[in-house]
Structure formats: structure tokens, C-alpha cells
Design a protein around this motif. Structure first.
Motif, PDB file in Angstrom:
ATOM      1  N   THR A   8      -3.303   5.737 -15.313  1.00 47.79           N
ATOM      2  CA  THR A   8      -4.604   4.941 -15.089  1.00 47.79           C
ATOM      3  C   THR A   8      -4.480   3.602 -15.415  1.00 47.79           C
ATOM      4  O   THR A   8      -4.944   2.559 -14.744  1.00 47.79           O
ATOM      5  N   GLU A   9      -3.493   3.344 -16.770  1.00 42.07           N
ATOM      6  CA  GLU A   9      -3.058   1.917 -16.731  1.00 42.07           C
ATOM      7  C   GLU A   9      -2.417   1.098 -15.574  1.00 42.07           C
ATOM      8  O   GLU A   9      -2.653   0.118 -15.396  1.00 42.07           O
ATOM      9  N   ALA A  10      -1.596   1.812 -15.074  1.00 38.81           N
ATOM     10  CA  ALA A  10      -0.730   1.380 -13.932  1.00 38.81           C
ATOM     11  C   ALA A  10      -1.711   1.291 -12.763  1.00 38.81           C
ATOM     12  O   ALA A  10      -1.478   0.288 -12.423  1.00 38.81           O
ATOM     13  N   GLY A  11      -2.705   2.056 -12.529  1.00 37.93           N
ATOM     14  CA  GLY A  11      -3.223   1.778 -11.497  1.00 37.93           C
ATOM     15  C   GLY A  11      -4.330   0.795 -11.598  1.00 37.93           C
ATOM     16  O   GLY A  11      -4.587  -0.102 -10.497  1.00 37.93           O
ATOM     17  N   ARG A  12      -4.751   0.153 -12.748  1.00 41.80           N
ATOM     18  CA  ARG A  12      -5.721  -0.644 -13.023  1.00 41.80           C
ATOM     19  C   ARG A  12      -5.014  -2.091 -12.647  1.00 41.80           C
ATOM     20  O   ARG A  12      -5.834  -2.981 -12.309  1.00 41.80           O
ATOM     21  N   ARG A  13      -3.758  -2.078 -12.759  1.00 41.08           N
ATOM     22  CA  ARG A  13      -3.134  -3.446 -12.328  1.00 41.08           C
ATOM     23  C   ARG A  13      -2.652  -3.681 -11.051  1.00 41.08           C
ATOM     24  O   ARG A  13      -2.135  -4.725 -10.595  1.00 41.08           O
ATOM     25  N   LEU A  14      -2.912  -2.623 -10.162  1.00 38.49           N
ATOM     26  CA  LEU A  14      -2.385  -2.876  -8.676  1.00 38.49           C
ATOM     27  C   LEU A  14      -3.199  -3.674  -7.889  1.00 38.49           C
ATOM     28  O   LEU A  14      -4.396  -3.567  -8.204  1.00 38.49           O
ATOM     29  N   THR A  15      -2.865  -4.314  -7.072  1.00 43.20           N
ATOM     30  CA  THR A  15      -3.586  -5.117  -5.895  1.00 43.20           C
ATOM     31  C   THR A  15      -3.926  -4.183  -5.053  1.00 43.20           C
ATOM     32  O   THR A  15      -3.341  -2.996  -4.852  1.00 43.20           O
ATOM     33  N   ILE A  16      -4.685  -4.688  -4.019  1.00 42.46           N
ATOM     34  CA  ILE A  16      -5.146  -3.635  -2.974  1.00 42.46           C
ATOM     35  C   ILE A  16      -3.953  -3.440  -2.223  1.00 42.46           C
ATOM     36  O   ILE A  16      -3.586  -2.342  -1.608  1.00 42.46           O
ATOM     37  N   LYS A  17      -3.231  -4.471  -1.871  1.00 40.07           N
ATOM     38  CA  LYS A  17      -1.878  -4.212  -0.699  1.00 40.07           C
ATOM     39  C   LYS A  17      -1.115  -2.981  -1.798  1.00 40.07           C
ATOM     40  O   LYS A  17      -0.368  -2.328  -0.960  1.00 40.07           O
ATOM     41  N   GLU A  18      -0.798  -3.173  -2.911  1.00 40.83           N
ATOM     42  CA  GLU A  18       0.006  -2.273  -3.533  1.00 40.83           C
ATOM     43  C   GLU A  18      -0.745  -1.037  -3.637  1.00 40.83           C
ATOM     44  O   GLU A  18       0.244   0.083  -3.575  1.00 40.83           O
ATOM     45  N   VAL A  19      -1.682  -0.843  -3.705  1.00 40.43           N
ATOM     46  CA  VAL A  19      -2.605   0.531  -3.568  1.00 40.43           C
ATOM     47  C   VAL A  19      -2.260   1.174  -2.168  1.00 40.43           C
ATOM     48  O   VAL A  19      -1.849   2.617  -2.227  1.00 40.43           O
ATOM     49  N   LEU A  20      -2.389   0.272  -1.155  1.00 41.79           N
ATOM     50  CA  LEU A  20      -2.138   0.639   0.132  1.00 41.79           C
ATOM     51  C   LEU A  20      -0.704   1.136   0.328  1.00 41.79           C
ATOM     52  O   LEU A  20      -0.097   2.468   0.854  1.00 41.79           O
ATOM     53  N   ASP A  21       0.255   0.366  -0.312  1.00 43.12           N
ATOM     54  CA  ASP A  21       1.608   0.737  -0.196  1.00 43.12           C
ATOM     55  C   ASP A  21       2.124   2.022  -0.828  1.00 43.12           C
ATOM     56  O   ASP A  21       2.828   2.596  -0.538  1.00 43.12           O
ATOM     57  N   LEU A  22       1.395   2.312  -2.008  1.00 44.16           N
ATOM     58  CA  LEU A  22       1.706   3.416  -2.845  1.00 44.16           C
ATOM     59  C   LEU A  22       1.131   4.736  -1.962  1.00 44.16           C
ATOM     60  O   LEU A  22       1.832   5.758  -1.791  1.00 44.16           O
ATOM     61  N   ALA A  23      -0.009   4.498  -1.351  1.00 52.07           N
ATOM     62  CA  ALA A  23      -0.617   5.567  -0.540  1.00 52.07           C
ATOM     63  C   ALA A  23       0.258   6.056   0.710  1.00 52.07           C
ATOM     64  O   ALA A  23       0.573   7.095   1.224  1.00 52.07           O
ATOM     65  N   ARG A  24       1.155   4.964   0.981  1.00 52.31           N
ATOM     66  CA  ARG A  24       1.978   5.159   2.213  1.00 52.31           C
ATOM     67  C   ARG A  24       3.493   5.745   1.846  1.00 52.31           C
ATOM     68  O   ARG A  24       4.032   6.184   2.743  1.00 52.31           O
ATOM     69  N   ILE A  25       3.723   5.757   0.629  1.00 51.41           N
ATOM     70  CA  ILE A  25       4.957   5.973   0.098  1.00 51.41           C
ATOM     71  C   ILE A  25       5.099   7.645   0.264  1.00 51.41           C
ATOM     72  O   ILE A  25       4.470   8.380  -0.245  1.00 51.41           O
ATOM     73  N   PRO A  26       6.145   8.014   1.416  1.00 50.08           N
ATOM     74  CA  PRO A  26       6.081   9.636   1.642  1.00 50.08           C
ATOM     75  C   PRO A  26       6.770  10.406   0.360  1.00 50.08           C
ATOM     76  O   PRO A  26       7.615   9.668  -0.314  1.00 50.08           O
ATOM     77  N   GLU A  27       6.152  11.392  -0.081  1.00 54.61           N
ATOM     78  CA  GLU A  27       6.716  12.230  -0.977  1.00 54.61           C
ATOM     79  C   GLU A  27       8.107  13.167  -0.486  1.00 54.61           C
ATOM     80  O   GLU A  27       8.191  13.273   0.593  1.00 54.61           O
ATOM     81  N   ALA A  28       8.951  13.286  -1.228  1.00 51.66           N
ATOM     82  CA  ALA A  28      10.245  13.829  -1.149  1.00 51.66           C
ATOM     83  C   ALA A  28       9.766  15.432  -0.484  1.00 51.66           C
ATOM     84  O   ALA A  28       9.092  16.035  -1.305  1.00 51.66           O
ATOM     85  N   ILE A  29      10.434  15.725   0.540  1.00 55.23           N
ATOM     86  CA  ILE A  29      10.142  17.125   1.006  1.00 55.23           C
ATOM     87  C   ILE A  29      11.449  18.001   0.221  1.00 55.23           C
ATOM     88  O   ILE A  29      12.656  17.827   0.646  1.00 55.23           O
ATOM     89  N   SER A  30      10.935  19.113  -0.299  1.00 55.26           N
ATOM     90  CA  SER A  30      12.124  19.813  -0.745  1.00 55.26           C
ATOM     91  C   SER A  30      12.322  21.277   0.109  1.00 55.26           C
ATOM     92  O   SER A  30      11.097  21.632   0.635  1.00 55.26           O
ATOM     93  N   VAL A  31      13.454  21.674   0.511  1.00 54.67           N
ATOM     94  CA  VAL A  31      13.826  22.740   1.409  1.00 54.67           C
ATOM     95  C   VAL A  31      13.921  23.760   0.712  1.00 54.67           C
ATOM     96  O   VAL A  31      14.924  23.742   0.013  1.00 54.67           O
TER      97      VAL A  31
END
Length: 102
Positions: free
Chosen positions: A79-102
Motif C-alpha cells: 500500500t505504501e509503495a503504491g501510494r507513491r507511484l505516478t500514473i506512468k509507473e502504475v501503468l508500467d507495473l500493470a504491463r510487467i508480465p509475471e514469470a510463467i512456471s512450467v
């Protein structure tokens, strides 16, 4: 979200981010969901034009589930980390793909 960005409605962008946070929660990425939701809450309190289709904000129940899935200290940290994010940083975070485990 692009429409809100085009009219410079920070509040509208914030409401749209709640949907992104809910998506992260549904995709079982609770920490990312909480960070995005925290940023969204900051921006929702700003001024701006918003199309309101319902008094309820769909997706909030998924964000609450994400909060319940993590220990309290992890929720507080995200929560604390999220409150400091800019809109651009939030959108970048949403675009980061999660590692796919096989």
C-alpha cells in the motif's frame, strides 16, 4: 482510461486503475493488485470528469480478497509503495508480465 487521460481527468484515471487492480487480483497477483489499488485511491480523490454508471465501484471485492490473501505487513508495504507511484509507473507495473512456471 485513454479518454480520461485525453481530458486530463486524474480522477477518471484513478477509477480506471481500480479495474486494473481488480484484474491483478483475479489473476492471483495480490501484491501488484494492492499497489495499483493504493495508487488508484490517491488519484480518485483528485478533481476530474468521470462517467458514473453505478454508485458501486466494480472490482473492489477482488481487491479486498487480495488484501486478505497477504499478511498485514505485506499489505502495508504494498500500500505504501503504491501510494507513491505516478500514473506512468502504475501503468508500467500493470504491463510487467509475471514469470510463467512450467
Amino acid at each position: 482510461m485513454q479518454a480520461y487521460t485525453d481530458v486530463a481527468s486524474v480522477r477518471g484515471v484513478g477509477l480506471s486503475l481500480i479495474g486494473l487492480a481488480a484484474t491483478e487480483a483475479v489473476e492471483l497477483r495480490p501484491e501488484k493488485a494492492i499497489r495499483i489499488a493504493a495508487a488508484a485511491e490517491v488519484y480518485v480523490d483528485q478533481e476530474g470528469i468521470v462517467n458514473v454508471y453505478s454508485d458501486e465501484t466494480p472490482g473492489r471485492e477482488f481487491i479486498e480478497q487480495a488484501r486478505a490473501a497477504l499478511p498485514a505487513h505485506d499489505v502495508a508495504r504494498a500500500t505504501e509503495a503504491g501510494r507513491r507511484l505516478t500514473i506512468k509507473e502504475v501503468l508500467d507495473l500493470a504491463r510487467i508480465p509475471e514469470a510463467i512456471s512450467v
